[in-house]
Design a protein around this motif. Structure first.
Motif, PDB file in Angstrom:
ATOM      1  N   UNK A 128     -28.737   0.969  45.409  1.00 46.69           N
ATOM      2  CA  UNK A 128     -29.884   1.765  44.966  1.00 46.69           C
ATOM      3  C   UNK A 128     -30.164   1.636  43.460  1.00 46.69           C
ATOM      4  N   UNK A 129     -29.377   0.820  42.762  1.00 45.32           N
ATOM      5  CA  UNK A 129     -29.610   0.636  41.325  1.00 45.32           C
ATOM      6  C   UNK A 129     -30.984   0.030  41.068  1.00 45.32           C
ATOM      7  N   UNK A 148     -14.807   5.204  48.987  1.00 46.04           N
ATOM      8  CA  UNK A 148     -14.856   3.922  48.273  1.00 46.04           C
ATOM      9  C   UNK A 148     -16.147   3.153  48.505  1.00 46.04           C
ATOM     10  N   UNK A 149     -16.800   3.424  49.644  1.00 43.02           N
ATOM     11  CA  UNK A 149     -18.074   2.752  49.929  1.00 43.02           C
ATOM     12  C   UNK A 149     -19.190   3.203  48.992  1.00 43.02           C
ATOM     13  N   UNK A 150     -18.943   4.254  48.200  1.00 39.94           N
ATOM     14  CA  UNK A 150     -19.959   4.766  47.279  1.00 39.94           C
ATOM     15  C   UNK A 150     -20.310   3.755  46.199  1.00 39.94           C
ATOM     16  N   UNK A 151     -19.372   2.871  45.859  1.00 40.27           N
ATOM     17  CA  UNK A 151     -19.670   1.853  44.847  1.00 40.27           C
ATOM     18  C   UNK A 151     -20.761   0.915  45.352  1.00 40.27           C
ATOM     19  N   UNK A 197     -21.626   2.255  37.717  1.00 37.85           N
ATOM     20  CA  UNK A 197     -22.489   2.408  38.884  1.00 37.85           C
ATOM     21  C   UNK A 197     -22.408   3.836  39.426  1.00 37.85           C
ATOM     22  N   UNK A 198     -21.189   4.330  39.594  1.00 36.55           N
ATOM     23  CA  UNK A 198     -21.010   5.680  40.131  1.00 36.55           C
ATOM     24  C   UNK A 198     -21.610   6.739  39.216  1.00 36.55           C
TER      25      UNK A 198
END
Length: 313
Positions: free
Chosen positions: A32-33, A23-26, A100-101
């Motif tokens: 990094x966007x 879940x921390x991937x969001x 985002x993902x």
């Protein structure tokens, strides 16, 4: 309806696996966007709107659940965001997290939808609580702006709670230096309890003046405005404010000519001096002919054509 020119299919299983295991991937994807300025590329904005499902508003034209297939919606959004001339997307947290993902928000504006508690058709629809992004969420994720809906019915006490919450949110966004798009309507319920927005010139004028005065400063406030049927009404309405405005699209409805009628309304309204762009959802994502890329490209062309061709009210 299938849509033309779709990019590769969205891998729902992969998205679900990432969400379940990491879940921390969001937050990592948000960090990094690649970001951009509001007017980095043009002085007119084209933002695709997809915040309807969080309010339970899934219909497009005669299709009551057109927006219910999330993989299909994400595919349409990725295609729209890939087109030249598109600046960003307005959506609720779940959709922005997916984008985002998927890496679809690089070099695009991310606008978070803030109050989604007024569910479509509910008795409490006008008590429109801020159940979506909070100002601090938008700042934490590095998003670019927020949007709130402000529907006012003089006969519904719930409107006052929404009005007060909207004013405080305008203050919080300004304190963070984040633009907020306020979408105001005067509205009423019919004999069956259904809510209707009043798009007369007088109602739009009143809603814009109320929205313009929210909070302790209007420095970061934009207005998101419906396009009236008559050009002279649109000019009268927008003469009521000096805040920058964007036009909302709405549902053009069925029929072969509905889309062209909508484009012509946009073309005329885009020439008014306060208008700085379009924020459009269903008309671009679910066009009658299924050609998402074509609809998006047409909207981008209208923006290019009207730059420098201002009509003064």
């Amino acid at each position: 309806m299938p849509f033309a020119g779709a990019p590769e299919a969205v891998d729902v299983e992969w998205l679900v696996d990432v969400r379940a295991r990491r879940p921390e991937a969001v937050a990592a994807a948000a960090a990094r966007r690649r970001t951009r300025g509001l007017f980095e590329e043009r002085d007119r904005l084209l933002i695709v709107a997809a915040d309807h499902p969080a309010r339970g508003a899934l219909g497009v034209g005669a299709r009551p659940y057109a927006m219910a297939d999330r993989a299909d919606l994400l595919g349409r959004l990725r295609l729209a965001l890939s087109r030249p001339g598109v600046d960003g997307v307005l959506a609720s947290a779940d959709i922005l997290d997916d984008l985002l993902l998927l890496g679809a928000l690089d070099d695009r504006l991310a606008v978070g939808s803030m109050n989604r508690g007024g569910l479509a058709g509910a008795s409490f629809e006008l008590d429109d609580r801020f159940t979506g992004h909070r100002p601090q969420d938008l700042a934490r994720l590095g998003f670019d702006a927020g949007k709130l809906l402000l529907r006012i019915d003089p006969d519904d006490p719930g409107s006052l709670d929404t009005l007060h919450a909207a004013a405080r949110t305008v203050d919080e966004m300004a304190a963070l230096g984040l633009p907020v798009f306020v979408e105001p309507f005067l509205c009423h319920r019919d004999h069956d309890g259904r809510l209707h927005n009043d798009l007369s010139a007088e109602a739009v004028i009143t809603s814009l003046t109320v929205a313009s005065g929210l909070g302790g400063t209007s420095a970061y406030t934009w207005l998101k405005v419906p396009v009236t049927d008559h050009p002279e009404d649109m000019a009268r309405a927008l003469a009521a404010t000096t805040l920058p405005t964007v036009l909302l699209g709405g549902d053009p409805g069925p029929g072969p000519d509905a889309q062209e009628v909508t484009y012509e309304k946009w073309r005329r309204a885009l020439r008014l001096p306060t208008v700085r762009g379009l924020v459009v959802g269903r008309a671009l994502l679910y066009p009658e002919d299924g050609d998402v890329a074509g609809a998006v490209d047409t909207a981008a062309r209208l923006l290019r054509e009207t730059v420098g061709r201002t009509l003064h009210a």
